[in-house]
Design an enzyme around this catalytic site. Structure first.
Site, PDB file in Angstrom:
ATOM      1  CD  GLU A 164      -2.683  -0.671   0.397  1.00  0.00           C
ATOM      2  OE1 GLU A 164      -3.142   0.076  -0.255  1.00  0.00           O
ATOM      3  OE2 GLU A 164      -3.608  -1.568   0.132  1.00  0.00           O
ATOM      4  NE  ARG A 216      -3.880   3.142  -1.143  1.00  0.00           N
ATOM      5  CZ  ARG A 216      -5.181   2.994   0.143  1.00  0.00           C
ATOM      6  NH1 ARG A 216      -5.970   4.074  -0.242  1.00  0.00           N
ATOM      7  NH2 ARG A 216      -5.804   1.814  -0.590  1.00  0.00           N
ATOM      8  CG  ASP A 222      -5.347  -6.936  -7.933  1.00  0.00           C
ATOM      9  OD1 ASP A 222      -4.307  -7.375  -7.729  1.00  0.00           O
ATOM     10  OD2 ASP A 222      -6.418  -6.766  -6.967  1.00  0.00           O
ATOM     11  CD  GLU A 249     -10.468  -2.306  -9.484  1.00  0.00           C
ATOM     12  OE1 GLU A 249      -9.997  -1.794  -8.314  1.00  0.00           O
ATOM     13  OE2 GLU A 249     -12.114  -1.469  -8.883  1.00  0.00           O
TER      14      GLU A 249
END
Length: 425
Positions: free
Chosen positions: A52, A56, A185, A319
């Protein structure tokens, strides 16, 4: 993952920097930059998610630097990158999921299969770390992520698929679960984008991507009786006929990878992207609010509908809109803008509240139950992809920019950029 960025304050600000810049909100960008200069502090005694914080914070700072040229963003990105390096101190070099950035001590999520690291987490560092080496002149960042790939290449893949769990001590797979949604993913996305970002010189990344897509097509992609193409989840050889909202990014990925597809498969990959986009649009269209659920199923006569209460929520995820944006740019079929506009209208009608935008607890309900959370990825991704969907193609053109998995644009490193590192030292 609303608070997994742990106790580094300012996720929303850093995630929104490039969006502010692209939308030409100059005053707000200047204010955000000043906040970063004064207040963005990485010396907190807190355990953070390496993944994360990378997508980010590192991603957000890198993009802000490449777009604005402001040195403070480069400096902070490299400083943060250095703080993440102890996560790689494992027997295999596959990083820990969690890291205390003060002590440098790492560990994995207690729930993950047999103490494993997660494919989508350690597989989603490549783009940012290559740029950290590029901007710092320090090769260690790129070396760490190339090593991850080496470990993966050596391992046997069940049916050519990559399980979601890998033990960083033994270097062996955990449970044989495979998913193109959460846990898997962005690993696949980063293989393709590593090749694109390298100006198509990273042949290893390219081969790994197209081989993986071949295995995904064979084992996971199915067509429902109603004619909807979907990507199932694989659990030790058994298929679960469920697709997550997160998996909907794959339509855009297949589209983006179509151009480089081997053996005249370009048209096939574009078609695959279009089919996934259609299925994901159906998941939105079949709800009361015209916003898609967190996950939807294809079994027992049910198609593209969430059947479990805990899958009926929408938390402002990007998405589906991301896939519309890619498919629009690649085909210019007007339906993608039409579908994007449907999403805008639904967001305005159901998610807009006094303080900003909120997630929804049940998209099949006729009245909103808000969760009162505005995820930072709403500003970073959802709004940016909508803005790009309705902008001209020359705003952040694909031949020059690759988007990280949090929609932070990173420049393609052209072959003639070889000496940049020298100049930066």
């Amino acid at each position: 993952s609303s608070c997994i960025s742990g106790n580094i304050q300012g996720a929303t600000i850093v995630d929104a920097l490039d969006t502010l810049y692209i939308m030409e909100m100059k005053e707000e960008f200047k204010e955000a930059k000043e906040w970063v200069e004064k207040n963005l502090d990485f010396n907190v005694n807190a355990e953070i998610s390496v993944f994360e914080v990378n997508i980010r914070f590192v991603g957000g700072l890198l993009s802000a630097y490449y777009l604005s040229g402001e040195e403070v963003f480069r400096k902070k990105a490299v400083e943060l990158g250095e703080k993440l390096l102890p996560a790689f101190n494992t027997p295999t070099g596959i990083p820990w999921a969690l890291l205390n950035i003060k002590s440098g001590i790492g560990r994995n999520w207690p729930w993950a299969s047999g103490g494993s690291s997660i494919l989508a987490e350690f597989g989603t560092l490549h783009l940012e770390f290559v740029h950290l080496s590029h901007l710092s002149g320090n090769p260690v960042f790129a070396e760490k992520v190339m090593n991850i790939r080496k470990v993966l290449n050596r391992l046997d893949k069940p049916e050519g698929l990559y399980p979601n769990y890998l033990n960083p001590s033994s270097g062996q797979w955990g449970q044989h679960h495979v998913s193109i949604g959460g846990l898997g993913d962005s690993f696949y996305e980063y293989l393709l984008k590593a090749w694109l970002m390298s100006d198509k010189t990273d042949e290893e990344g390219k081969k790994m991507y197209y081989d993986a897509v071949q295995a995904i097509e064979t084992h996971l992609i199915r067509k429902s009786s109603g004619g909807l193409t979907y990507i199932a989840e694989w659990k030790g050889g058994l298929l679960e006929h469920k697709m997550g909202h997160l998996t909907c990014f794959a339509g855009g990925m297949f589209g983006l990878g179509a151009d480089g597809a081997p053996n005249d498969k370009t048209g096939h990959h574009i078609e695959l992207g279009a089919e996934i986009a259609r299925t994901c649009h159906e998941s939105y269209d079949r709800t009361s609010m015209k916003l898609g659920p967190e996950a939807f199923r294809f079994d027992g006569g049910v198609e593209a509908i969430a059947t479990r209460q805990n899958e009926k929520y929408y938390i402002l995820r990007p998405e589906v809109i991301e896939t519309y944006m890619y498919m629009w740019r690649l085909t210019h079929d007007p339906k993608y803008r039409q579908w994007g506009w449907e999403a805008v209208e639904a967001l305005e009608k159901h998610c807009r509240i006094d303080g900003g935008y909120s997630g929804i607890r049940d998209v099949y309900n006729n009245h909103e139950s808000h969760d009162d959370v505005q995820q930072s990825f709403f500003l970073s991704e959802t709004l940016k992809y909508l803005y790009l969907l309705f902008s001209e193609d020359d705003l952040l053109p694909f031949e020059h920019w690759v988007f990280n998995t949090e929609a932070h644009p990173l420049p393609v490193l052209h072959k003639d950029d070889g000496n940049k590192e020298e100049n930066q030292k």
